[in-house]
Design a protein around this motif. Structure first.
Motif, PDB file in Angstrom:
ATOM      1  N   SER A 236       0.732  -1.267  -0.043  1.00  0.00           N
ATOM      2  CA  SER A 236       0.106   0.068  -0.013  1.00  0.00           C
ATOM      3  C   SER A 236       1.047   1.357   0.071  1.00  0.00           C
ATOM      4  CB  SER A 236      -0.809  -0.019   1.129  1.00  0.00           C
ATOM      5  OG  SER A 236      -1.504   1.337   1.242  1.00  0.00           O
ATOM      6  N   ASP A 238      -0.488   4.257   0.950  1.00  0.00           N
ATOM      7  CA  ASP A 238      -1.306   5.281   1.808  1.00  0.00           C
ATOM      8  C   ASP A 238      -0.655   5.667   3.083  1.00  0.00           C
ATOM      9  OD1 ASP A 238      -2.999   6.753   3.037  1.00  0.00           O
ATOM     10  OD2 ASP A 238      -4.527   5.370   3.000  1.00  0.00           O
ATOM     11  N   ALA A 241      -2.196   6.887   6.199  1.00  0.00           N
ATOM     12  CA  ALA A 241      -3.133   5.555   6.775  1.00  0.00           C
ATOM     13  C   ALA A 241      -1.903   4.801   7.687  1.00  0.00           C
ATOM     14  CB  ALA A 241      -3.895   5.086   5.972  1.00  0.00           C
ATOM     15  N   ARG A 244      -0.906   6.587  10.978  1.00  0.00           N
ATOM     16  CA  ARG A 244      -2.015   6.071  11.980  1.00  0.00           C
ATOM     17  C   ARG A 244      -1.806   4.858  12.390  1.00  0.00           C
ATOM     18  NH1 ARG A 244      -4.851   9.265   8.121  1.00  0.00           N
ATOM     19  NH2 ARG A 244      -6.054   7.350   7.104  1.00  0.00           N
ATOM     20  N   LEU A 245      -1.837   3.815  11.639  1.00  0.00           N
ATOM     21  CA  LEU A 245      -1.681   2.530  12.298  1.00  0.00           C
ATOM     22  C   LEU A 245      -0.269   2.259  12.789  1.00  0.00           C
ATOM     23  CD1 LEU A 245      -2.794  -0.384  12.480  1.00  0.00           C
ATOM     24  CD2 LEU A 245      -1.857  -0.939  10.247  1.00  0.00           C
ATOM     25  N   ALA A 270      -7.837  -2.259   4.277  1.00  0.00           N
ATOM     26  CA  ALA A 270      -6.857  -1.216   4.455  1.00  0.00           C
ATOM     27  C   ALA A 270      -6.307  -1.066   5.629  1.00  0.00           C
ATOM     28  CB  ALA A 270      -7.649   0.057   3.848  1.00  0.00           C
ATOM     29  N   PHE A 271      -5.357   0.012   5.901  1.00  0.00           N
ATOM     30  CA  PHE A 271      -4.823   0.354   7.126  1.00  0.00           C
ATOM     31  C   PHE A 271      -5.634   0.618   8.152  1.00  0.00           C
ATOM     32  CE2 PHE A 271      -0.947   1.369   4.670  1.00  0.00           C
ATOM     33  CZ  PHE A 271      -0.108   0.041   4.893  1.00  0.00           C
ATOM     34  N   ASP A 272      -6.853   1.763   7.735  1.00  0.00           N
ATOM     35  CA  ASP A 272      -7.731   2.084   8.711  1.00  0.00           C
ATOM     36  C   ASP A 272      -9.136   0.976   9.024  1.00  0.00           C
ATOM     37  OD1 ASP A 272      -6.684   4.883   9.108  1.00  0.00           O
ATOM     38  OD2 ASP A 272      -7.882   5.586   7.481  1.00  0.00           O
ATOM     39  N   ASP A 273      -8.915   0.074   7.907  1.00  0.00           N
ATOM     40  CA  ASP A 273      -9.946  -1.095   8.334  1.00  0.00           C
ATOM     41  C   ASP A 273      -9.190  -1.911   9.639  1.00  0.00           C
ATOM     42  OD1 ASP A 273     -11.788  -0.492   6.408  1.00  0.00           O
ATOM     43  OD2 ASP A 273     -10.376  -1.687   4.994  1.00  0.00           O
ATOM     44  N   ARG A 275      -7.251  -0.862  11.896  1.00  0.00           N
ATOM     45  CA  ARG A 275      -7.257   0.080  13.004  1.00  0.00           C
ATOM     46  C   ARG A 275      -8.712  -0.153  13.612  1.00  0.00           C
ATOM     47  NH1 ARG A 275      -6.945   5.638  12.303  1.00  0.00           N
ATOM     48  NH2 ARG A 275      -6.520   5.759  14.345  1.00  0.00           N
TER      49      ARG A 275
END
Length: 791
Positions: A236, A238, A241, A244-245, A270-273, A275
């Motif tokens: 990825s 991103d 993101a 953040r992770l 995704a990374f936020d998913d 998280r």
């Protein structure tokens, strides 16, 4: 079946017998037998006389048994480890120990070093050293590699003999749990090849010296490296993101690798998913492994051995670990933990044990725990430890969050832990102690200029108090008043007035007109009317309140004196300057008689009187009064007290009005440096000084600099306060005025017109600031070049 024969020994023949349900091996005349490879073997007996002396066995090299290494290795400096092993300033020749929290990447660092620097050595041998038995097996495997008839009986001694007889080798003792398992070996091979130890234990300087190991502490990755690791593992791009992770995972390599493996195996995740799953299903995600073969290396499992060892060693240490799990990962003053371990020496022993296992980080009297370690502990914890954490913080709170300036550093240390505990309280809780802690923290934040956070905290606390205690409980009423104060400071004057009016009605009904709390609400309501520009209404309210406070509390009660000060301030804004100066002169006389010359209330009265003199046009008197006051405040309160800083601002402003612009600019610049250091960049007083400096720069003809300053200040006001805060509107006016001074007339007039609309909406048509903006527009339109210039 013929097995490999040893060098310089006669061949042995062995036969495998198939019995249907089992196999057996016969080896006539054999003295030893090895079945399997590496550390899996069946041990019988070997005639040591059959083994050649270890000195006769040489390695053409490089011989190694290194396990597979990760293809993604970032954020670690191998040269530092290489220098330690080369005795570059360490004082220990060729011996180092990497220590740190489980999952921090000790093994991978050692492995990457061994691979990258293998050309230094004729042999590199990796031993899993978590038990004494495994150390012996690893040495036996070394003998087996160099002389393939090795069995456990004598193979370890033969391997040690080889290490003692040769140089240019690297021995890695990975994951040492008990130092006694390797102490003898370390002593036997001193001065020959290189030894690299990895361990979760920080043995302390005395033991490192005793073992002749140069310690290399290893912490989490730097954020940039953690982000790079996630992106390379997943493909990825991103970056935001990933950042953040990485923050959520505390930049711990094992957790990052586990997350990267999981994400790469779940298409479209995704990374936020990840998280989100981590936040809502932590236990499941902490046990979920990524790459094949890593099922036993997850954030949920990696610390279990250590936690069991801690509990077996010390039940008090286990209790401290459970309490720390509910707090923030940031440094906590260790004295806060005394209620858990009430003897300071015992507490120090407990923390030393936890630190030796790298389960906490100690520094300058403070302790911290990695956020993922905390999360894993909390999975199986009970709310008893959460309750204990709440009470620890309650017992540790400093004094008055408003007036106790000396304890600001302690408040700042405790705030992250208060936030963490309050965030972890279950929904629908009824813990009034937690609400008290939260309210005091919100009060501190409000007076430190963290207004948005304070407002949000008071709103939540009020909702909880109403739910737990009811609408009319005294603590609920107090919180309503505090919320109104926060609305006032946020510039939300209408909301503050609405809260105070309803609060006043309820207090009059519940406790009566003359209760001190009722009188305080009346005073706060008058202050809000004053802030809203309704000066006449404020004056009338203060006069009525002053009469009642004199009757109920007496002439010299602190609340009565405060009302006298507020009334004089309203007189000033109402144009009744002489009355204001006279009232403040009498107030100062009374403060001196009641409190003495050096009391903070007296010093405040002197500041207010000097300010009124400046407004009254008595500029020289005001400057002299501010100079004398500043000298006394520095002596009584100190250079960094907020009141001292305020007087410096008032003195600089007075010098600006007097035309001493260079002196004023220098004073503002020095003050701004000190306020940023003491109060922080976002404190309202710091922002106010930046505005005053911009005004002084403009007055000195440095208009370009003033425009830049006002533009930056406006962005910060909008971020810290709000678009509609009175200070934000004031900065917009100053910026428009500076642009006007540069000849950008049309741009300035357009901004003044937009500002007038917002000021009428926020402050009202009759507010003095609204009237001032309207006057500026009329003046600008009358000048040549104005967009609406008159003929």
């Amino acid at each position: 079946m013929k097995f490999g024969a040893p060098i310089d020994a006669p061949a042995r023949w062995m036969t495998v017998h198939d019995h249907g349900d089992r196999l057996s091996v016969s080896a006539p005349d054999a003295r030893g037998l090895q079945i399997g490879d590496r550390n899996s073997q069946t041990n019988v007996h070997l005639d040591a006389s059959l083994l050649p002396p270890p000195q006769r066995i040489t390695s053409d090299g490089p011989v190694h048994n290194l396990p597979p290494a990760s293809g993604v290795f970032v954020g670690r400096d191998l040269t530092r480890l290489a220098m330690l092993l080369s005795d570059s300033g360490s004082g220990v020749a060729g011996r180092a120990a990497i220590h740190g929290l489980g999952g921090v990447g000790k093994t991978e660092l050692a492995l990457q070093y061994a691979l990258s620097y293998s050309s230094r050595y004729r042999l590199v041998w990796w031993v899993t050293a978590d038990t004494a038995e495994n150390v012996d097996l690893g040495l036996a495997a070394l003998t087996g590699r160099l002389h393939p008839v090795a069995t456990l009986a004598d193979a370890q001694a033969w391997a040690v003999g080889w290490l003692q007889s040769h140089t240019d080798w690297l021995l890695v003792l990975d994951n040492v749990e008990a130092v006694e398992d390797v102490t003898g070996l370390l002593g036997q091979v001193t001065g020959r090849g290189h030894v690299l130890v990895t361990t979760r234990r920080d043995l302390g300087q005395a033991w490192w010296v005793r073992l002749r190991l140069a310690p290399l502490p290893l912490g989490p990755l730097q954020r940039a490296a953690g982000v790079e690791l996630l992106m390379r593992l997943t493909g990825s791009q991103d970056m935001a993101a990933a950042d953040r992770l990485a923050a959520d995972l505390g930049d711990l390599p094992l957790a990052l690798e586990q997350a990267g493996g999981y994400i790469s195996q779940h298409h479209g995740l995704a990374f936020d998913d990840y998280r989100e799953r981590l936040a809502t299903q932590f236990a499941r995600m902490a046990n979920a492994f990524g790459p094949v073969g890593t099922a036993q290396r997850t954030v949920a499992s990696v610390w279990q051995v250590t936690m069991r060892a801690v509990r077996a060693s010390s039940e008090p240490a286990h209790r401290v670990m459970q309490v720390l799990a509910w707090l923030a990962p940031e440094a906590l003053p260790q004295a806060v933990l005394l209620p858990v371990i009430d003897d300071p020496v015992d507490l120090d022993d407990v923390l030393a044990l936890l630190s030796s296992y790298n389960m906490i980080v100690r520094s300058d009297g403070s302790v911290g725990m990695h956020r993922l370690v905390q999360a894993v502990i909390r999975v199986d914890a009970t709310t008893d430890q959460l309750d204990a954490a709440v009470r620890l913080l309650d017992a540790s709170l400093p004094g008055d969050p408003v007036a106790d300036v000396a304890n600001r550093p302690r408040w700042n240390e405790l705030l992250p832990h208060i936030d963490a505990v309050l965030a972890r309280l279950p929904a629908g809780h009824a813990d009034t102690t937690a609400l008290d802690v939260g309210e005091r923290a919100a009060t501190y934040r409000l007076h430190q200029g963290h207004i948005a956070k304070a407002v949000a905290a008071f709103e939540q606390i009020l909702a909880d108090r109403q739910r737990v205690l009811g609408e009319n409980h005294p603590d609920t009423l107090t919180t309503r008043g505090n919320l109104a104060d926060a609305y006032h400071d946020a510039g939300r004057i209408d909301e503050a007035i609405a809260v105070l009016q309803q609060l006043l009605t309820d207090q009059q009904r519940l406790v009566g007109d003359d209760d001190p709390n009722t009188l305080s609400t009346r005073g706060n309501l008058a202050v809000c009317h004053h802030a809203a520009g309704r000066v006449d209404q404020a004056v009338a309210a203060f006069e009525e309140l002053l009469t009642d406070r004199r009757r109920v509390l007496g002439e010299y009660h602190p609340d009565t004196l405060t009302t006298r000060n507020n009334l004089a301030d309203a007189y000033l804004d109402g144009g009744r300057t002489d009355e204001a100066v006279s009232a403040l002169e009498q107030l100062l006389t009374d403060q001196r008689r009641v409190h003495g010359d050096n009391h903070p209330h007296t010093l405040v009265a002197r500041n207010n009187l000097a300010s009124s003199m400046r407004i009254a046009g008595r500029l020289d008197e005001a400057i002299t009064a501010f100079e004398q006051l500043l000298t006394d405040q520095r002596r009584v309160l100190g250079d960094d007290h907020p009141h001292t800083l305020t007087t410096r601002n008032n003195l600089a402003s007075s010098n600006r009005v007097a035309g001493r612009l260079d002196e004023a600019i220098t004073a503002f610049e020095q003050l701004l440096t000190d306020q940023r250091r003491v109060l922080g960049d976002d404190h309202p007083d710091t922002l106010h000084t930046r505005g005053n400096l911009g005004v002084a720069l403009r007055a000195a003809g440095r208009v370009d600099e003033a425009v830049v300053m006002f533009e930056q200040l406006l962005a910060d006001h909008q971020r810290v306060l709000s678009d509609d805060h009175p200070d934000t509107l004031n900065t917009r006016g100053n910026l428009a005025g500076a642009r006007f001074a540069l000849g950008r007339v049309d741009e300035a007039v357009a901004e003044f017109e937009r500002l007038l609309v917002d000021s009428e909406r926020v402050l009202g048509n009759e507010h003095p600031r609204t009237a001032a903006i309207r006057h500026r527009i009329e003046t600008a339109r009358g000048l040549p070049g104005g967009r609406h210039g008159r003929s």
